[in-house]
Design an enzyme around this catalytic site. Structure first.
Site, PDB file in Angstrom:
ATOM      1  N   CYS A  86       0.829  -1.204   0.000  1.00 46.50           N
ATOM      2  CA  CYS A  86       0.000   0.000   0.000  1.00 46.50           C
ATOM      3  C   CYS A  86       0.873   1.267   0.000  1.00 46.50           C
ATOM      4  CB  CYS A  86      -0.999  -0.058   1.152  1.00 46.50           C
ATOM      5  SG  CYS A  86      -2.395   1.073   0.930  1.00 46.50           S
ATOM      6  N   HIS A 203      -3.793  -5.586   0.904  1.00 46.61           N
ATOM      7  CA  HIS A 203      -3.225  -5.836   2.230  1.00 46.61           C
ATOM      8  C   HIS A 203      -3.262  -7.315   2.609  1.00 46.61           C
ATOM      9  CE1 HIS A 203      -2.721  -1.668   3.583  1.00 46.61           C
ATOM     10  NE2 HIS A 203      -3.804  -1.399   2.889  1.00 46.61           N
ATOM     11  N   GLU A 205      -1.556  -8.663   4.832  1.00 48.97           N
ATOM     12  CA  GLU A 205      -1.394  -8.753   6.295  1.00 48.97           C
ATOM     13  C   GLU A 205      -2.728  -8.646   7.014  1.00 48.97           C
ATOM     14  OE1 GLU A 205      -0.931  -6.111   4.500  1.00 48.97           O
ATOM     15  OE2 GLU A 205      -1.015  -4.232   5.625  1.00 48.97           O
TER      16      GLU A 205
END
Lengths: 229, 75
Positions: A86, A203, A205
């Site tokens: 990002c 994302h 994560e």
């Protein structure tokens, strides 16, 4: 695998990345403030998401010149693995370590939603635990994720297998409707030529446990563990 | 002296902000409005006599992204 996350003023996804790395690798990463000039020895460096420097001038532009970035760039050039997510991807393109740029979303709206990605290259340290053309669902949260590269640059990316992920629909079809931000060729993530550096807008994560966004981002971190120990 | 740098998106690069401004102007009744492109204007205090080359270096190193932007040192 030992990892280090770089923290900038305005970064807000470092905890998410820390939790994901700890959860999947079993080892907590170091978190390194951007004003440091030394970086602990590590196998993986991470530029996390957020709004470094409030996106002043251009998103990622100021962070790309932070003191620690000299060391990050030097190590990345020596082959230490670098993951940029990002806002981290926005910094990465500003350093020139991967080609292209990230423009405002075509809609000029901030987009925060689940998207589907097709895994384009599974021969890298970042993607070896995926299967070729596997479709995964992960969230995006960005206002400037519209990947831009000129026609020659796109051809070079395709010829060198440097595209990591493309936005697709649930069946894996690369369609205009599945492109959330207007990115050239639906590109969501790219590698450098040697595949030791990966930048991506979505994302992973935030998709490592079943009860939050699903866990289809886990394989990315498992790939790194597989490759780097 | 005050140096002035104008930063614009390169030709052929989509400018979603410009497009949004264009449609807002249309909806305000400015039907004559054509293409709108948005850029940046940066004023920099520098010692008198600072060379264009020095300013150009600032543009290349930080103020612009050469992949998507052009710049013009206007003063």
């Amino acid at each position: 695998m030992k990892s280090a996350i770089i923290l900038f003023p305005g970064t807000n996804r470092e905890k998410d990345m820390e939790m994901a790395l700890t959860h999947v690798t079993g080892r907590a990463p170091d978190i390194v403030w951007h004003k440091e000039s030394t970086l602990p020895e590590c196998d993986l460096m991470v530029l996390p998401g957020g709004f470094s420097y409030g996106d002043y001038l251009r998103c990622g532009a100021m962070a790309a010149h932070s003191p620690i970035m000299k060391e990050v760039i030097a190590r990345a050039q020596k082959g230490v693995r670098l993951l940029a997510v990002c806002n981290g991807f926005q910094m990465l393109v500003e350093t020139g370590l991967v080609p292209g740029a990230l423009l405002h979303n075509r809609s000029v709206k901030f987009i925060c939603k689940q998207v589907h990605l097709r895994v384009e290259n599974t021969t890298t340290d970042f993607t070896n635990a995926f299967s070729r053309h596997q479709v995964i669902q992960v969230p995006v949260a960005h206002g400037e994720g519209n990947y831009f590269i000129d026609a020659n640059g796109l051809k070079a990316l395709e010829d060198n297998d440097q595209i990591a992920f493309r936005y697709c629909d649930a069946t894996g079809a690369i369609t205009e409707a599945a492109n959330p931000n207007g990115a050239v060729a639906n590109i969501a993530g790219v590698f450098n030529t040697t595949k030791t550096i990966m930048g991506m807008m979505p994302h992973p994560e935030n998709a490592v446990v079943p009860h939050v966004n699903g866990h289809q981002g886990t394989a990315l971190f498992q790939s790194l563990v597989e490759a780097l120990g | 002296m005050k140096a002035v740098v104008k930063v614009t998106l390169r030709k052929g690069v989509l400018d979603p902000q410009g497009k949004a401004i264009e449609s807002a102007l249309h909806s305000l009744g400015f039907a004559e409005v054509g293409d709108v492109r948005q850029g940046k204007f940066i004023e920099i205090d520098v010692p008198d006599g600072t060379s264009k080359d020095r300013l150009k270096e600032m543009c290349q190193k930080l103020l612009t992204n050469p992949v998507t932007e052009d710049f013009e040192i206007v003063a």
